[in-house]
Design an enzyme around this catalytic site. Structure first.
Site, PDB file in Angstrom:
ATOM      1  N   ARG A  81       9.534  28.848 -25.234  1.00  0.00           N
ATOM      2  CA  ARG A  81      10.029  29.916 -24.374  1.00  0.00           C
ATOM      3  C   ARG A  81       9.291  29.998 -23.036  1.00  0.00           C
ATOM      4  NH1 ARG A  81      11.207  30.338 -29.223  1.00  0.00           N
ATOM      5  NH2 ARG A  81       9.013  29.906 -29.616  1.00  0.00           N
ATOM      6  N   THR A  82       7.955  29.977 -23.071  1.00  0.00           N
ATOM      7  CA  THR A  82       7.216  30.116 -21.813  1.00  0.00           C
ATOM      8  C   THR A  82       7.493  28.939 -20.900  1.00  0.00           C
ATOM      9  OG1 THR A  82       5.458  31.346 -22.939  1.00  0.00           O
ATOM     10  CG2 THR A  82       4.935  30.442 -20.786  1.00  0.00           C
ATOM     11  N   LYS A 113      -6.956  10.122 -21.815  1.00  0.00           N
ATOM     12  CA  LYS A 113      -7.922   9.136 -21.325  1.00  0.00           C
ATOM     13  C   LYS A 113      -9.278   9.763 -21.028  1.00  0.00           C
ATOM     14  CE  LYS A 113      -4.159   6.632 -19.008  1.00  0.00           C
ATOM     15  NZ  LYS A 113      -3.642   6.136 -17.701  1.00  0.00           N
ATOM     16  N   ARG A 134      -1.161  26.271 -19.499  1.00  0.00           N
ATOM     17  CA  ARG A 134      -1.522  26.775 -20.825  1.00  0.00           C
ATOM     18  C   ARG A 134      -2.557  25.833 -21.425  1.00  0.00           C
ATOM     19  NH1 ARG A 134       2.679  28.450 -25.496  1.00  0.00           N
ATOM     20  NH2 ARG A 134       2.685  30.307 -24.165  1.00  0.00           N
ATOM     21  N   HIS A 164      -2.326  36.337 -22.084  1.00  0.00           N
ATOM     22  CA  HIS A 164      -1.022  35.745 -21.770  1.00  0.00           C
ATOM     23  C   HIS A 164      -0.322  36.738 -20.844  1.00  0.00           C
ATOM     24  CE1 HIS A 164       2.511  33.456 -21.861  1.00  0.00           C
ATOM     25  NE2 HIS A 164       2.699  33.297 -23.168  1.00  0.00           N
TER      26      HIS A 164
END
Length: 361
Positions: A81-82, A113, A134, A164
């Protein structure tokens, strides 16, 4: 300051408190890292802009105000969703998106890496106008944004069990819109109170249910409700297994604000009897150190028809999603279930955030 110094990052973040106001210029080219940055008049600006975005999408599908703008969405944890709502928000406004799947199994990030988070974001800034980030580590997004190496806006899409903020903003917008909440300064911004069908009277009782320990959505929402300066006295009622209680730092922050009461209630049927909002969170399996610990609390609370029978007719049920088994699918048909309307609001609020930050509100 050192980007790796948590105390320095916290100090700089604290200095940004109340810097996003009703003036669009304060949002332009600013990072959005915490709900503490936004003043109550700033909330009114954001909600007014989000409501305008909703009208825009429903009448014209969008516009091209962010044409030639590029947004990077960088996700080190799973997201549907985000991630998708930010991408949809950018596309609805005529911009374009560069997406980086940096989580386990992702194949578009040099983190595999050994590249640092700071270097990844600094490199992406060479190509884009803003970055949505995020990460699984609490405090990581503010650290990157405030560490001195970035020059373009960073939007916090969730930092571990921290905050959030954009989720909290869309959640409060949904509560404001669904229930008809009023601002403390009634009439100070008439355009935000434009002929709404519902006007809420009296206190606002919000039950927060489930995994309150790991739930960054409820952390941010509790703090945002406390500082929102709504006209209504706010009662935050926490309902969770003892091991998943609301963290003390959130309770202490909320406790600084007059007009907010915090309660604990272990009986869900009792908790919802006078509630206006039931905010449900899943028990987050990925946050537990062992499967046994998760199994002990999984399914502790389930919202079903029996629970809804105990709740007021005007209560709304919210969930940041995804759900597992904490809300029965039989509840979906109840008009009080607004979690899918809540998800749609996420796009409108994120359209507003992007437009404000990119200087095109």
């Amino acid at each position: 300051m050192s980007a790796s110094d948590p105390s320095s990052t916290a100090a700089v973040l604290a200095s940004l408190t109340d810097t996003l106001t009703s003036s669009p210029s304060t949002w332009h080219n600013s990072s959005l890292l915490s709900v503490t940055q936004i003043t109550p008049p700033g909330l009114r600006l954001l909600f007014r802009t989000a409501a305008a975005m909703r009208t825009l999408v429903r009448t014209h599908g969008g516009d091209d105000r962010l044409r030639h703008k590029l947004l990077a969405t960088v996700f080190y944890e799973a997201s549907t969703r985000t991630s998708c709502s930010f991408q949809a928000a950018m596309l609805r406004l005529g911009g374009k998106v560069v997406h980086v799947d940096a989580g386990k199994g992702g194949n578009s990030s040099s983190s595999a890496k050994g590249e640092s988070l700071e270097d990844t974001v600094r490199c992406l800034e060479c190509y884009v106008d803003a970055t949505v980030l995020r990460h699984f580590e609490k405090g990581s997004v503010p650290r990157v944004a405030l560490g001195g190496g970035t020059s373009k806006p960073v939007i916090n899409a969730g930092d571990g069990v921290g905050e959030h903020p954009t989720q909290a903003l869309l959640d409060l917008f949904t509560i404001w819109d669904e229930l008809g909440l009023c601002w403390e300064e009634d009439g100070a911004d008439e355009s935000t109170e434009d002929a709404r069908e519902k006007v809420h009277e009296g206190p606002l009782v919000v039950v927060m249910l489930g995994d309150l320990k790991h739930g960054r959505t409820v952390h941010s929402l509790a703090m945002l409700l406390a500082r929102s300066s709504m006209k209504h006295r706010v009662i935050l009622r926490y309902c969770s297994p003892p091991s998943l209680a609301m963290p003390s730092y959130v309770r202490e922050y909320v406790g600084k604000f007059a007009g907010v009461t915090q309660e604990e209630c272990g009986d869900l049927k009792e908790a919802v009897r006078d509630a206006h909002v039931l905010y449900v969170t899943r028990v987050q399996k990925e946050r537990f150190e062992s499967v046994d610990e998760y199994e002990e609390v999984k399914g502790a609370y389930v919202v079903d028809a029996n629970i809804m029978h105990c709740a007021p007719s005007n209560m709304i049920v919210m969930h940041p999603l995804p759900r597992v088994d904490e809300i029965s699918t039989e509840v979906d048909k109840d008009p009080r279930a607004c979690y899918f309307r809540q998800m749609e609001n996420g796009m409108f609020v994120r359209m507003a955030i992007l437009a404000l930050i990119m200087g095109c509100p």
